[in-house]
Scaffold this active site. Structure first.
Site, mmCIF file in Angstrom:
data_model
loop_
_atom_site.group_PDB
_atom_site.id
_atom_site.type_symbol
_atom_site.label_atom_id
_atom_site.label_comp_id
_atom_site.label_asym_id
_atom_site.label_seq_id
_atom_site.Cartn_x
_atom_site.Cartn_y
_atom_site.Cartn_z
ATOM 1 N N ASP A 307 0.852 -1.308 -0.035
ATOM 2 C CA ASP A 307 -0.165 -0.106 0.101
ATOM 3 C C ASP A 307 1.155 1.411 -0.107
ATOM 4 O O ASP A 307 1.860 1.229 0.689
ATOM 5 C CB ASP A 307 -0.724 -0.051 1.337
ATOM 6 C CG ASP A 307 -2.208 -0.668 0.973
ATOM 7 O OD1 ASP A 307 -2.692 -0.647 -0.045
ATOM 8 O OD2 ASP A 307 -2.485 -1.354 1.945
ATOM 9 N N GLU A 348 -5.929 13.303 5.884
ATOM 10 C CA GLU A 348 -5.941 14.370 4.838
ATOM 11 C C GLU A 348 -7.158 15.285 5.212
ATOM 12 O O GLU A 348 -6.841 16.459 4.683
ATOM 13 C CB GLU A 348 -6.205 13.588 3.763
ATOM 14 C CG GLU A 348 -5.190 12.726 3.089
ATOM 15 C CD GLU A 348 -4.885 11.455 4.056
ATOM 16 O OE1 GLU A 348 -5.734 11.235 4.902
ATOM 17 O OE2 GLU A 348 -4.163 10.564 3.297
#
Lengths: 696, 586
Positions: A307, A348
């Protein structure tokens, strides 16, 4: 566990004593028969002991010959010692696990479970589907999934990490483990384990070696060793009529000594210790392999799926700029982006809120539920947002938001593509922001590649492993980061289905695939991968699907797992080669001893003290003292080499990523040629002592 | 050792290396059904065969079905040959009026020819009628060779197969081996041998008056046609008792050269066929080089050993050194002066490396060191080129063993050409490589320690031991050459073989060894192929063990030598090595 793992400098004194005791218990033939090589040694020890006793009570040496009783005794003694050394090796390997198992066992609470309906039940009687309530200060009675509430949990019993972790319902942090302890708050847990098969139970069995089944490669190697043992048995049994034809006596004790010297006792004695130690090395790295097969497979991995986020890049991407479309004030874009991110707890999302505040002074607002409906992020929609006061705000991947805008009846201007691409080209992640059917603009998220990743991937490449970065980002962004990090390939805009598809494709081409994952949506891919490492912080589904669990939840751990897998195989191969190569010197020690007088000029003399009569004596290359001392020296060498190699078996042969050809040459030189030469020196040295000092 | 000797050996090797890729690629085309130069001529015959036996060229078989076909075909061949040998007395083409062979000798001879061994307890010109030689033995020379080649091709298909269990069709592979490879080359070979003076006639033996005044029978027969295939098919069973040292079997230096080329021609070329079929010529050459190195060492040791003579000869003052007057010196006992030491030892090493077993000198007369080479060549399992087909599939089993050990040492689950070698394959490989050594050891022990076995042994001491070990090593490994002292058939010199009898114990034990030695490794190899066929091919990467470079060749040599040496070192010590080190005469 860390305490147990860290300072166990290979062989503590108490551990050696414990192992010595265990090794005597393992002399039970019912235990030995599982290992054909060592079983033959034990039978040989019994036979030579009987031969000695017969001689002690005045009988002749069994099967002819004229060796003295002390010779038979010495051989018998060292054969017993050979078996014991083999047992000690195994016991030592198991002993290292035992210490860890004990500390785990103390964590296994005999707690009382409080069922949701108010009844109480011993923890050991919980079944899957039972729902229990755990209050602050209580131990969690079994493995399960949090279905209600949030709590901080002390998992140090299994991870060794003292800082508490958060466990909450929903999302990827919902799994709890039996034996851990709730520190604050209250959670409701649905039990997922069968009674007696909890994570902790499996872990204890694993580190103790109790649940250890032979791995496929170990089985294959065992067949090889059994085959060799069989052929050497035939060699020794037929040697007797051969010797008789040449008018030579070969006593039973001598033949047994030859047999034991020939059969691959070194690897036979150390094989299971190598396996246990391999598992143990993983446990020390805080990785639990739920099957030995997976550990072996990890050495064969061809493709590594990593990932991007958290593995290749630092976990948190930061919002760096708002890029409004023509005609949209930047302020408006920032406002919409902040609103859409308010409930987004990811780093984020938080960074967007912060950026809006810093650049445009927009304060965080409390949004009350009646006025606002939150749309959470899912891997399928790949966007999130909020419906508030008749306005519908969305932010997410470019194509996802575009599709949404078009479904709302609007259309995305061509300028959007330019903006998205601009961000991607710079290696950032663009997020599109839309209000109702109007596209507002793009938020630039910056990704930071971790330090040292390029070197890691170069290393993997030289091991023959291709790395594939998996990311939800679009192709351009992915390509930029892939190039920066130095991975071989990437999968962009990855959905769980795409990930699973990629694994299947690679496997269809004959490659073995490893991956790490934590989320429930990773579970199918984890199950499909040949080596699936689930993060301990992950969901119960992920932990069930993978065949390893990383207690540290560190995705780069895979590289170490691969090394352990390779080490395991290399150690087996090296010791097998060493063991077989040793036989040459043993032949040159024992056969001239048996046939020293055969075919001598004049009458065929018998084996006496003069070691210089027949033509075959010329093969006494090591110039060993007497036939007796030659045979005894070979047997002593054969026995001593086992404890001398125990540290190597437990530590594993060092793996270097230098390519297969170089590694084969290197190991052939050390263990093949070394195995050929070492016993010549060793037997000669022992003979100097046995013959020179003890006068045998 | 002379320059002349080494030039002969060097020239031979150059020819072998040149022919290997030519014939190898041709055979690959034949077996994959591609068009070759002989196709227009032979395709109708091929189609006729398939119709006659009711098979279709396209229908494949899995390994069990393939193995069944092999066994059924071999069993029928066995029955046919046994019947021929047992009813020889009532058959035509029997000018000398030989009676039928006794049942035990017939059992041994039948098992011998069907297993591609050609061990002979009988003497051809004193036992077999022309009918038995032509219809019985020569036919089996072709068929048993073709079976070996067919099985090899099936094994290769298993290795390259991508998940399909189809190993090809036995009847097709058999037919193609015969029609496109064995028959055409044999016909050319036979014609060449006739041109050199090898006899080919159905007339009876000549009865001539000798210069000394006595009368002597001179054996004749349809020899050339049988000699070509006995060399080509690694059969080795001579038409005459003394095999290719007899002038009627091997009259000239040229015939000697061609016959010895024929021994290795197909076994060597099959390595190139293998390379072509697995898609990498290098893989084939790696195996070829492994075999070649082992062969060269054998030739060198044998040549040096014979040239040096034995310590006993030395002590007796027999060994002469080369004196420049035409004598090469060395041990010339049992060697044809026409061929000398170089050519004899070259043949001896080659015929035992390949499981041929024909000879142009008497191996029984070799020194300890010279004689240890033929023994070791056989005891390594007939994989140094070995029999047609059987040599390479035997070698592939050793390759898997080497790959398994080496693969571990590079830290991957062992794989060969992309196929993983796991417990099942290792089990079969162990059966395929260890059953024969086990058998040889046990049978030798039985033969040497029982009173029934003792009657067959001619000499005492290490020579007698070597004869016995050689007899069972040769039969177990399907070679067929002999240290001549070991007997299984007693033939008084009476007309029509009157009063002859077999030594049942040696005949049965040997026949048993040949059948086990042929069919156990064969079935193990087919089973391995069946198991590998179903596996995926893992693509090669930098972490993959390479099997086509020098390191692997060395490793493979190491594994082959170590397995044989560890198994037979004690026995060799008591036989040829002991003899080579002593001055004592036995």
């Amino acid at each position: 566990m860390n305490e147990a793992a860290a300072p166990t400098t290979a062989l503590g004194r108490s551990m050696v004593f414990a192992a010595a005791g265990a090794s005597l218990r393992k002399l039970d033939p019912r235990v030995q028969v599982r290992n054909p090589v060592m079983f033959v040694v034990e039978v040989g020890a019994v036979v030579t002991t009987v031969a000695w006793l017969v001689q002690l009570f005045g009988g002749a040496p069994l099967g002819g010959g004229d060796e003295p009783a002390w010779f038979s005794f010495t051989v018998a003694f060292w054969l017993w010692l050979t078996v014991v050394f083999g047992n000690v090796a195994e016991a030592l390997a198991e002993g290292r696990g035992k210490a860890q198992a004990d500390s785990l066992r103390s964590a296994r609470t005999e707690a009382v479970a409080h069922l949701l309906d108010g009844t109480e039940l011993p923890a050991s009687e919980l079944k899957p589907g039972d729902v229990v309530v755990v209050e602050a200060g209580e131990g969690i009675p079994g493995d399960g999934t949090v279905i209600e509430g949030i709590a901080s949990v002390d998992e140090s019993a299994i991870t060794g990490e003292s800082a508490p972790v958060i466990r909450e319902s929903g999302g990827d942090r919902s799994a709890v483990t039996g034996g851990t302890r709730v520190l604050s708050d209250r959670i409701v847990v649905e039990i997922t384990q069968e009674p007696g098969a909890s994570f902790l139970d499996r872990m204890i069995a694993l580190v103790e070696g109790a649940a250890r089944r032979k791995t496929p490669n170990e089985i294959a190697l065992n067949i090889l060793l059994a085959g060799l043992t069989l052929i050497f048995l035939a060699v020794v049994v037929t040697l007797r009529p051969f010797a008789e034809f040449a008018d030579t006596d070969a006593s039973i004790v001598t033949l047994v000594a030859l047999l034991v010297a020939l059969i691959p006792t070194t690897i036979g004695a150390l094989l299971s210790a190598i396996g246990i130690a391999g598992m143990d090395r993983l446990v020390r790295r805080n990785v639990l392999a739920l099957s030995g097969r997976a550990v072996e497979a990890s050495g064969d991995i061809d493709v590594l799926l990593l990932d991007k986020t958290g593995t290749i890049t630092l976990g948190n991407r930061q919002a760096a700029a708002f890029l409004p479309l023509r005609g949209v004030p930047e302020q408006e874009l920032a406002d919409a982006a902040q609103l859409a991110s308010l409930t987004d707890e990811t780093p984020e999302g938080r960074s967007i809120v912060v950026l809006a505040k810093e650049q445009h002074g927009i304060r965080e607002r409390e949004l009350a539920a009646p006025h606002a409906t939150f749309v959470p992020f899912t891997a399928e929609t790949r966007m999130s947002g909020v419906d508030i006061g008749g306005r519908r705000l969305r932010k997410g991947a470019g194509d996802a938001v575009r599709a949404w805008v078009e479904a709302e009846g609007g259309r995305a201007p061509a300028e959007l593509d330019a903006r998205l691409e601009e961000v991607s080209r710079e290696g950032g992640t663009p997020l599109a922001v839309a209000r109702d059917s109007q596209m507002l603009g793009v938020v630039h998220l910056k990704d930071v590649v971790k330090e040292g990743m390029r070197e890691r991937f170069d290393q993997l490449r030289s091991m023959g492993i291709r790395t594939v970065m998996v990311t939800g980002d679009n192709r351009l962004t992915a390509a930029k980061i892939a190039a920066e990090a130095g991975v071989d390939d990437f999968l962009a805009e990855a959905t769980p289905e795409a990930k699973l598809g990629l694994i299947r494709d690679q496997q269809a081409e004959g490659r073995l695939v490893a991956m790490t994952g934590d989320g429930t949506n990773d579970a199918p891919a984890l199950a499909q991968a040949d080596v699936g490492v689930a993060m301990n912080t992950g969901t119960q589904a992920a932990r069930e699907a993978g065949n390893m669990v990383d207690l540290d939840s560190n995705p780069t751990k895979l590289i170490e797992i691969v090394e352990v897998g390779k080490q395991l195989l290399i150690t087996r191969g090296a010791l097998t080669t060493f063991s077989i190569a040793n036989d040459v010197a043993k032949y040159f020690a024992i056969l001239p001893a048996i046939f020293a007088a055969t075919y001598a000029l004049g009458a065929g003399g018998d084996m006496g003290d003069s070691f210089t009569s027949g033509p075959l004596d010329k093969l006494n290359l090591m110039n060993l003292g007497t036939p007796e001392s030659a045979i005894i020296s070979a047997i002593i060498f054969n026995a001593l080499v086992i404890p001398m190699l125990v540290p190597l078996a437990l530590r594993g042969v060092r793996y270097r990523p230098i390519g297969a050809a170089a590694m084969l040459r290197r190991n052939l030189l050390i263990y093949g040629l070394g195995g050929l030469v070492a016993p010549f020196l060793g037997i000669k040295l022992i003979d100097l002592v046995v013959h020179g000092v003890f006068g045998a | 050792m002379t320059a002349n000797g080494w030039i002969q050996i060097g020239f031979y090797l150059a020819v072998l290396v040149a022919l290997t890729p030519l014939l190898g690629r041709y055979m690959a085309r034949v077996y994959t059904g591609e068009r070759v130069v002989l196709t227009p001529l032979l395709a109708p015959a091929e189609r006729f065969f398939y119709r006659a036996i009711g098979t279709r060229a396209e229908s494949g078989q899995d390994w069990r079905s393939y193995a069944r076909s092999v066994l059924v075909f071999s069993a029928l061949s066995w029955l046919l040959l046994y019947l021929i040998l047992r009813t020889q007395g009532i058959q035509p083409l029997n000018p000398q009026g030989f009676g039928s062979a006794p049942w035990d000798v017939a059992f041994n001879a039948t098992s011998s020819f069907v297993s591609n061994t050609n061990w002979q307890f009988y003497g051809g010109e004193t036992t077999m009628s022309y009918f038995s030689q032509m219809v019985g033995l020569a036919v089996q020379n072709f068929l048993s060779a073709a079976v070996g080649m067919a099985v090899l091709i099936a094994v290769i298909r298993g290795i390259v197969s991508r998940g399909s269990h189809d190993l090809g069709n036995f009847w097709v592979d058999l037919t193609r081996s015969l029609l496109y490879v064995l028959l055409p080359i044999s016909i050319l070979g036979a014609l060449f041998l006739v041109s050199q003076g090898v006899v080919q006639t159905l007339d009876g033996y000549l009865d001539v008056s000798t210069l000394a005044g006595g009368r002597q029978g001179i054996a004749l027969g349809p020899a050339a046609s049988q000699i070509a295939i006995k060399q080509l098919g690694t059969n080795g069973g001579g038409f005459f008792n003394v095999n290719s040292s007899m002038p009627f079997e091997n009259p000239t230096a040229l015939s000697n050269f061609v016959e010895v080329v024929f021994i290795l021609l197909i076994p060597a070329a099959l390595t190139a066929t293998f390379g072509k079929m697995v898609g990498s010529a290098r893989q084939g050459w790696a195996i070829f080089v492994t075999m070649l190195v082992l062969l060269l060492v054998g030739i060198g040791v044998s040549y040096a050993g014979e040239q040096a003579g034995s310590p006993a000869q030395d002590a007796a003052g027999i060994t002469a050194s080369a004196d420049g007057a035409g004598s090469t010196g060395g041990n010339l006992e049992g060697k044809e002066q026409r061929f000398g030491i170089a050519s004899s030892t070259e043949w001896a090493a080659i015929t035992t490396a390949a499981s041929n077993g024909s000879v142009n000198s008497s191996l029984d007369s070799y020194t300890g060191v010279g004689g240890v080479v033929p023994l070791i060549n056989m005891l390594t399992g007939e994989v140094i080129f070995g029999g047609v087909g059987s040599g390479l599939y035997g070698m592939l089993l050793f390759v898997l063993l080497a790959v398994f050990i080496a693969g571990l040492m590079v830290g991957r689950t062992p794989e060969y050409l992309g196929k993983k070698i796991e417990a099942k394959e290792i089990k079969l490989v162990m059966i395929g490589t260890l059953v024969v050594p086990l058998l040889v050891l046990v049978l030798t022990a039985v033969a040497i320690s029982t009173k029934w076995g003792a009657v067959s042994i001619f000499n005492a001491g290490p020579q007698g031991f070597s004869e016995t070990l050689y007899a069972y090593g040769s039969q177990g490994n399907n070679n067929g050459s002999a240290f001549a002292g070991y007997t299984g058939f007693v033939q008084p010199n009476a007309p029509g073989n009157a009063g002859s009898f077999g030594i049942t114990f040696a005949d049965l034990l040997g026949g048993f060894a040949m059948l086990i030695g042929r069919f156990v490794p064969l079935l193990a190899a087919l089973a391995v192929a069946g198991s590998l066929a179903g596996k995926r091919i893992a693509p090669a990467g930098p972490g993959t063990l390479r099997t086509d470079n020098g390191t692997f060749v060395l490793l493979l040599i190491f594994v082959i030598v170590v397995v044989a040496a560890l198994t037979f070192f004690p026995a060799l010590l008591l036989g040829p090595i002991g003899q080579g080190l002593t001055e004592r005469l036995f």
